[in-house]
Design an enzyme around this catalytic site. Sequence first.
Site, PDB file in Angstrom:
ATOM      1  N   SER A   6      21.382   1.465 -68.271  1.00  0.00           N
ATOM      2  CA  SER A   6      22.416   1.177 -66.853  1.00  0.00           C
ATOM      3  C   SER A   6      22.153   0.721 -66.267  1.00  0.00           C
ATOM      4  O   SER A   6      21.985  -0.809 -66.027  1.00  0.00           O
ATOM      5  CB  SER A   6      22.964   3.039 -67.409  1.00  0.00           C
ATOM      6  OG  SER A   6      24.203   2.899 -65.866  1.00  0.00           O
ATOM      7  N   ASP A  34      31.630   0.460 -74.183  1.00  0.00           N
ATOM      8  CA  ASP A  34      30.853   0.902 -73.253  1.00  0.00           C
ATOM      9  C   ASP A  34      31.688   0.041 -72.263  1.00  0.00           C
ATOM     10  O   ASP A  34      31.833  -1.157 -72.967  1.00  0.00           O
ATOM     11  CB  ASP A  34      29.612   0.405 -73.442  1.00  0.00           C
ATOM     12  CG  ASP A  34      28.491   1.305 -72.258  1.00  0.00           C
ATOM     13  OD1 ASP A  34      29.195   0.466 -70.917  1.00  0.00           O
ATOM     14  OD2 ASP A  34      27.495   2.223 -72.513  1.00  0.00           O
ATOM     15  N   HIS A  59      29.283   5.289 -73.257  1.00  0.00           N
ATOM     16  CA  HIS A  59      28.194   4.913 -72.396  1.00  0.00           C
ATOM     17  C   HIS A  59      26.781   5.611 -72.136  1.00  0.00           C
ATOM     18  O   HIS A  59      27.715   6.402 -71.958  1.00  0.00           O
ATOM     19  CB  HIS A  59      28.720   4.486 -70.789  1.00  0.00           C
ATOM     20  CG  HIS A  59      27.462   3.658 -70.023  1.00  0.00           C
ATOM     21  ND1 HIS A  59      26.834   2.561 -69.796  1.00  0.00           N
ATOM     22  CD2 HIS A  59      26.579   4.755 -68.997  1.00  0.00           C
ATOM     23  CE1 HIS A  59      24.982   2.611 -69.283  1.00  0.00           C
ATOM     24  NE2 HIS A  59      25.854   4.278 -68.346  1.00  0.00           N
TER      25      HIS A  59
END
Length: 319
Positions: free
Chosen positions: A159, A256, A286
């Site tokens: 991330s 995502d 995600h």
Amino acid sequence: MNQAVNPFHPDLRRAARLIPNITVTRQVLAVMRFLARFQPKPRVPEDVAVEDTRVPGPAGAPPVRVRTYRSRTIQGPTPALLWIHGGGYILGQPEMDDFLCIDFARELGILVVSVDYRLAPEHPFPAPLEDCYAALRWLFTQAGTLGVVPERIAIGGASAGGGLTAALAQLAHDRKEVRPTFQLLVYPMLDDRTTTRTDIDGTSHRCWNQGSNVFGWRSYLGHEPGSAQVPAHAVPGRREDLSGLPPAWLGVGTCDLFHDEDLTYAGRLKAAGVPCDVSVVPGAFHGFDVITRDAGVARDFRGVYAAALRRALFTTRDS
């Protein structure tokens, strides 16, 4: 949601129904940081040594805490991974990835160094990135003491940690002091311009939505995201010349928010002559490999990027 049109992977559908759609604000961030103090910590296996160390920080800044993970059964110099946690540039600490870093150390027989970088909005760019660079520089300069092969040091993150990894690869390339051998980009947060898109259907996004993305980038950059110009190394997806960067692996799910920006970046790496393996997980949102850690698709995904890291660190390459 109708099963016939459910966009999520079968292993993730139950979790997708249960995850609340929360947009991060300053108030929400304060609550999330408070709750993070009570995050359960994994039992550290006896064959792994976990230690906290403070290393020299950037010029004029405090020392940087790093958390190291090493298998007690490994003898001799080993490869290493500098790991950067996620959290939208605004949240997190190394302990949140204890499970993963312990697994890396045990299964691959490497030293893992996880960075406790300063967080936005209190510490916007370049503070988080400079902390990561300081940790990477320490890892290289202390390689002999740490029992690390300096030619086999990779960088990686998930991330925002993946975004910092990509930016760190660019910064290291430009400063020419240290050279990581590989970059592991797990659904990385790469491009603030995604915040300006109006064509995104966020109904299948979980854990990080467009509103949170705006807040995260605004906090990190110190101004509204998507502006005409940003400082060098602040937004890795905006860099024009990607040639000469370390080989990469990039993985992301189709549900995502970062899917499009990630695949664009991977394509640009390849076009610039940088080897980049890509893994796209159908129906994955995600952070799915952390939230649904025991799901089959999550285990498979972690296995894929662990294998990519193993190849990068242990495969003999011609000089």
